[in-house]
Design a protein around this motif. Sequence first.
Motif, mmCIF file in Angstrom:
data_model
loop_
_atom_site.group_PDB
_atom_site.id
_atom_site.type_symbol
_atom_site.label_atom_id
_atom_site.label_comp_id
_atom_site.label_asym_id
_atom_site.label_seq_id
_atom_site.Cartn_x
_atom_site.Cartn_y
_atom_site.Cartn_z
ATOM 1 N N GLY A 122 34.096 47.007 41.059
ATOM 2 C CA GLY A 122 33.188 47.759 41.919
ATOM 3 C C GLY A 122 33.147 49.226 41.552
ATOM 4 N N ARG A 123 34.308 49.804 41.260
ATOM 5 C CA ARG A 123 34.343 51.219 40.876
ATOM 6 C C ARG A 123 33.660 51.456 39.542
ATOM 7 N NH1 ARG A 123 40.088 51.866 43.385
ATOM 8 N NH2 ARG A 123 39.482 52.781 45.362
ATOM 9 N N LEU A 124 33.690 50.452 38.679
ATOM 10 C CA LEU A 124 33.014 50.560 37.382
ATOM 11 C C LEU A 124 31.544 50.169 37.498
ATOM 12 C CD1 LEU A 124 35.865 49.061 35.186
ATOM 13 C CD2 LEU A 124 35.218 51.462 35.394
ATOM 14 N N LYS A 125 31.115 49.850 38.714
ATOM 15 C CA LYS A 125 29.722 49.501 39.022
ATOM 16 C C LYS A 125 29.194 48.334 38.176
ATOM 17 C CE LYS A 125 28.612 54.065 40.821
ATOM 18 N NZ LYS A 125 29.467 53.939 41.919
ATOM 19 N N ASP A 126 30.065 47.389 37.883
ATOM 20 C CA ASP A 126 29.701 46.184 37.107
ATOM 21 C C ASP A 126 29.039 46.545 35.767
ATOM 22 O OD1 ASP A 126 30.602 44.914 39.352
ATOM 23 O OD2 ASP A 126 28.719 43.972 39.878
ATOM 24 N N ASN A 127 29.349 47.722 35.247
ATOM 25 C CA ASN A 127 28.699 48.214 34.034
ATOM 26 C C ASN A 127 29.491 47.807 32.793
ATOM 27 O OD1 ASN A 127 27.774 49.763 31.854
ATOM 28 N ND2 ASN A 127 27.159 51.447 33.195
ATOM 29 N N PRO A 128 28.969 46.883 31.973
ATOM 30 C CA PRO A 128 29.698 46.434 30.776
ATOM 31 C C PRO A 128 29.994 47.563 29.788
ATOM 32 C CG PRO A 128 27.867 44.970 31.247
ATOM 33 C CD PRO A 128 27.730 46.144 32.159
ATOM 34 N N ASP A 129 29.103 48.550 29.691
ATOM 35 C CA ASP A 129 29.350 49.662 28.762
ATOM 36 C C ASP A 129 30.599 50.447 29.175
ATOM 37 O OD1 ASP A 129 27.132 49.025 27.229
ATOM 38 O OD2 ASP A 129 25.799 50.334 28.397
ATOM 39 N N THR A 130 30.749 50.700 30.467
ATOM 40 C CA THR A 130 31.923 51.418 30.955
ATOM 41 C C THR A 130 33.184 50.580 30.753
ATOM 42 O OG1 THR A 130 30.538 52.461 32.631
ATOM 43 C CG2 THR A 130 32.910 52.601 32.948
ATOM 44 N N ILE A 131 33.080 49.297 31.058
ATOM 45 C CA ILE A 131 34.232 48.405 30.910
ATOM 46 C C ILE A 131 34.658 48.337 29.447
ATOM 47 C CG2 ILE A 131 35.006 46.003 31.135
ATOM 48 C CD1 ILE A 131 33.002 45.880 33.588
ATOM 49 N N LEU A 132 33.695 48.166 28.535
ATOM 50 C CA LEU A 132 34.018 48.123 27.101
ATOM 51 C C LEU A 132 34.527 49.469 26.606
ATOM 52 C CD1 LEU A 132 31.111 45.881 25.767
ATOM 53 C CD2 LEU A 132 33.544 45.293 25.921
ATOM 54 N N LEU A 134 36.331 51.604 28.373
ATOM 55 C CA LEU A 134 37.735 51.657 28.781
ATOM 56 C C LEU A 134 38.594 50.744 27.913
ATOM 57 C CD1 LEU A 134 37.508 51.766 32.668
ATOM 58 C CD2 LEU A 134 38.487 53.506 31.179
ATOM 59 N N PHE A 135 38.060 49.597 27.585
ATOM 60 C CA PHE A 135 38.762 48.654 26.712
ATOM 61 C C PHE A 135 39.016 49.306 25.349
ATOM 62 C CE2 PHE A 135 38.333 45.265 23.466
ATOM 63 C CZ PHE A 135 39.514 44.596 23.733
ATOM 64 N N ASP A 140 42.537 51.854 21.348
ATOM 65 C CA ASP A 140 42.768 53.015 20.490
ATOM 66 C C ASP A 140 44.110 53.678 20.778
ATOM 67 O OD1 ASP A 140 41.936 54.934 18.517
ATOM 68 O OD2 ASP A 140 41.564 56.339 20.171
ATOM 69 N N LYS A 141 44.517 53.700 22.043
ATOM 70 C CA LYS A 141 45.716 54.449 22.444
ATOM 71 C C LYS A 141 46.990 53.615 22.474
ATOM 72 C CE LYS A 141 43.327 58.133 23.122
ATOM 73 N NZ LYS A 141 43.406 59.254 22.208
ATOM 74 N N ASP A 142 46.889 52.291 22.484
ATOM 75 C CA ASP A 142 48.083 51.446 22.597
ATOM 76 C C ASP A 142 48.001 50.310 21.585
ATOM 77 O OD1 ASP A 142 50.203 49.790 23.299
ATOM 78 O OD2 ASP A 142 49.892 50.085 25.444
ATOM 79 N N ASN A 148 47.738 43.642 21.237
ATOM 80 C CA ASN A 148 47.027 43.032 20.107
ATOM 81 C C ASN A 148 46.701 41.566 20.385
ATOM 82 O OD1 ASN A 148 46.895 45.354 18.584
ATOM 83 N ND2 ASN A 148 48.847 44.983 17.565
ATOM 84 N N ASN A 149 47.621 40.840 21.026
ATOM 85 C CA ASN A 149 47.352 39.439 21.376
ATOM 86 C C ASN A 149 46.245 39.329 22.418
ATOM 87 O OD1 ASN A 149 49.275 38.482 19.601
ATOM 88 N ND2 ASN A 149 50.900 38.461 21.134
ATOM 89 N N LYS A 150 46.256 40.221 23.396
ATOM 90 C CA LYS A 150 45.205 40.217 24.407
ATOM 91 C C LYS A 150 43.860 40.580 23.784
ATOM 92 C CE LYS A 150 48.079 41.100 28.423
ATOM 93 N NZ LYS A 150 48.410 41.985 29.527
ATOM 94 N N ILE A 151 43.883 41.514 22.858
ATOM 95 C CA ILE A 151 42.646 41.928 22.183
ATOM 96 C C ILE A 151 42.054 40.754 21.409
ATOM 97 C CG2 ILE A 151 41.709 43.389 20.340
ATOM 98 C CD1 ILE A 151 43.825 45.501 21.288
ATOM 99 N N LYS A 152 42.899 40.012 20.711
ATOM 100 C CA LYS A 152 42.414 38.838 19.969
ATOM 101 C C LYS A 152 41.740 37.852 20.918
ATOM 102 C CE LYS A 152 45.886 39.023 16.327
ATOM 103 N NZ LYS A 152 47.119 38.428 15.814
ATOM 104 N N ARG A 153 42.376 37.617 22.086
ATOM 105 C CA ARG A 153 41.813 36.690 23.073
ATOM 106 C C ARG A 153 40.468 37.191 23.586
ATOM 107 N NH1 ARG A 153 43.632 37.098 28.447
ATOM 108 N NH2 ARG A 153 41.906 36.228 29.551
ATOM 109 N N ILE A 154 40.388 38.464 23.871
ATOM 110 C CA ILE A 154 39.140 39.036 24.382
ATOM 111 C C ILE A 154 38.048 38.968 23.319
ATOM 112 C CG2 ILE A 154 38.038 41.192 25.125
ATOM 113 C CD1 ILE A 154 40.760 41.811 26.545
ATOM 114 N N MET A 155 38.403 39.254 22.097
ATOM 115 C CA MET A 155 37.411 39.206 21.009
ATOM 116 C C MET A 155 36.894 37.787 20.816
ATOM 117 S SD MET A 155 36.957 42.274 20.321
ATOM 118 C CE MET A 155 35.856 42.127 18.943
#
Length: 160
Positions: A122-132, A134-135, A140-142, A148-155
């Motif tokens: 709700g705070r991100l207003k269902d906006n995929p651009d904002t969510i991506l 932040l992702f 980039d920072k961690d 890395n395993n979570k990133i593979k799953r998301i990709m």
Amino acid sequence: MSNIKYKNDQERREARKAVYKRYYDKNKNNPNFIAKRKAHSKKVAERDRLKTAMRKYNITEKYYHELMKRPCEACGTTEKVVNVFWKDGKKEERTLNHAIDHNHDTGQVRGVLCGHCNNSLGRLKDNPDTILGLFAYLVDKDNSIEYNNKIKRIMEVINE
């Protein structure tokens, strides 16, 4: 009290209210009374959540209960989550129930989310651009193995 004649409905309501107030004042420190009030309040709140969901999303009671048994479709938690916040200089906690996630334009039910995921979305207003965005920031920072395993799953999900 049933033998008493009242001039009008307002007078009857006022008399009834006085009876309830005397009962409350007499029992407000009684642990059994407090427990019964809390249980009743929870029951009423759950009933109201059900009726609101049925009306708002045009779903059946059976489907509502099925949704509420599901884990959060974003993080997988099955537990109610506790939101901690400060109000008037005091720390307070509020239990957040699972929420029915829906498309705000169409009203179509998408699934169920825990309180934290629902608030975040709700705070991100269902906006995929904002969510991506932040992702991408987190990626980039961690660079930990867990991420890395979570990133593979998301990709994999994105590429389906």
